[in-house]
Design an enzyme around this catalytic site. Structure first.
Site, PDB file in Angstrom:
ATOM      1  CG  HIS A   1      -6.759  -2.799   3.223  1.00 15.87           C
ATOM      2  ND1 HIS A   1      -6.247  -1.632   3.142  1.00 15.87           N
ATOM      3  CD2 HIS A   1      -7.846  -2.632   2.772  1.00 15.87           C
ATOM      4  CE1 HIS A   1      -6.814  -0.779   2.367  1.00 15.87           C
ATOM      5  NE2 HIS A   1      -7.951  -1.439   2.122  1.00 15.87           N
TER       6      HIS A   1
ATOM      7  CG  HIS B   1      -8.540  -2.903  -2.452  1.00 14.29           C
ATOM      8  ND1 HIS B   1      -9.455  -2.543  -3.273  1.00 14.29           N
ATOM      9  CD2 HIS B   1      -8.332  -2.325  -1.273  1.00 14.29           C
ATOM     10  CE1 HIS B   1      -9.767  -1.223  -2.444  1.00 14.29           C
ATOM     11  NE2 HIS B   1      -9.015  -1.272  -1.245  1.00 14.29           N
TER      12      HIS B   1
ATOM     13  CG  ASP C   1      -2.264   0.866   1.052  1.00 16.91           C
ATOM     14  OD1 ASP C   1      -3.106   0.498   1.176  1.00 16.91           O
ATOM     15  OD2 ASP C   1      -1.858   2.028   0.869  1.00 16.91           O
TER      16      ASP C   1
ATOM     17  CG  ASN D   1     -12.580  -0.531   3.593  1.00 13.47           C
ATOM     18  OD1 ASN D   1     -13.365  -0.750   4.776  1.00 13.47           O
ATOM     19  ND2 ASN D   1     -11.643   0.274   3.604  1.00 13.47           N
TER      20      ASN D   1
ATOM     21  CD  GLN E   1     -14.575  -1.306  -2.950  1.00 10.54           C
ATOM     22  OE1 GLN E   1     -15.751  -1.375  -2.822  1.00 10.54           O
ATOM     23  NE2 GLN E   1     -13.744  -1.721  -3.860  1.00 10.54           N
ATOM     24  CD  GLU E   2      -8.409   6.055  -1.448  1.00  6.91           C
ATOM     25  OE1 GLU E   2      -8.087   5.610  -0.211  1.00  6.91           O
ATOM     26  OE2 GLU E   2      -7.723   6.219  -2.205  1.00  6.91           O
TER      27      GLU E   2
END
Ligand code: 5GP
Length: 131
Positions: free
Chosen positions: A108, A106, A39, A95, A100-101
């Site tokens: 983490h 994905h 990240d 997320n 969720q950006e």
């Protein structure tokens, strides 16, 4: 699992660009199904993302086969984080929707440490993981 390597990740999100090699990443593992990279803005040293190469939006869009594979790879990366960074546990975060950006599934992986850690440069963590 079958995956057509000639099929490009077909959306314009940042992770498709990383998967297609248009944006660099500190990739620590890759196979036909997933790309695993650090990240860029880690919460902890060794904060890693496991991302499916085909565009899957979120958990609701996820198929069983890919999810099983992601969890197999999670165990593999956990071993690496324990060996190379001396991690002593692992927190998984994923997320969906509001929080969720990046709109590409994905997982983490956030390693846990018993001692308080100073946040290192991602590049240095990458070197430790790949040496
Ligand atoms: P989310 O909030 O969607 O679960 O998390 C998105 C994560 O992607 C964040 O932790 C953020 O730091 C990471 N991220 C966003 N853009 C990039 C990028 O270009 N490269 C990498 N390696 N990580 C990114």
């Amino acid at each position: 699992m079958e995956y057509n390597t000639f099929e490009r990740c077909d959306r314009m999100d940042i992770f498709c660009k990383i998967i297609n090699g248009e944006i660099p990443s500190y990739t620590i593992y890759e196979d036909e199904v997933v790309k695993v990279f650090l990240d860029v803005n880690p919460d902890v040293n060794g904060h890693t993302l496991i991302v499916p190469k085909k565009h899957i939006l979120d958990i609701y869009d996820m198929d069983k086969e890919t999810l099983n594979h992601i969890f197999e790879i999670t165990k593999k990366i956990d071993k690496l984080l324990r060996e190379k960074l001396k991690a002593e546990g692992l927190t998984l975060v994923q997320n969906n929707g509001l929080l969720q950006e990046v709109k590409h599934f994905h997982l983490h992986l956030k390693p846990q440490y018993s001692q308080k850690q100073t946040l290192k440069k991602v590049e240095d963590v990458y070197k430790e993981l790949t040496n």
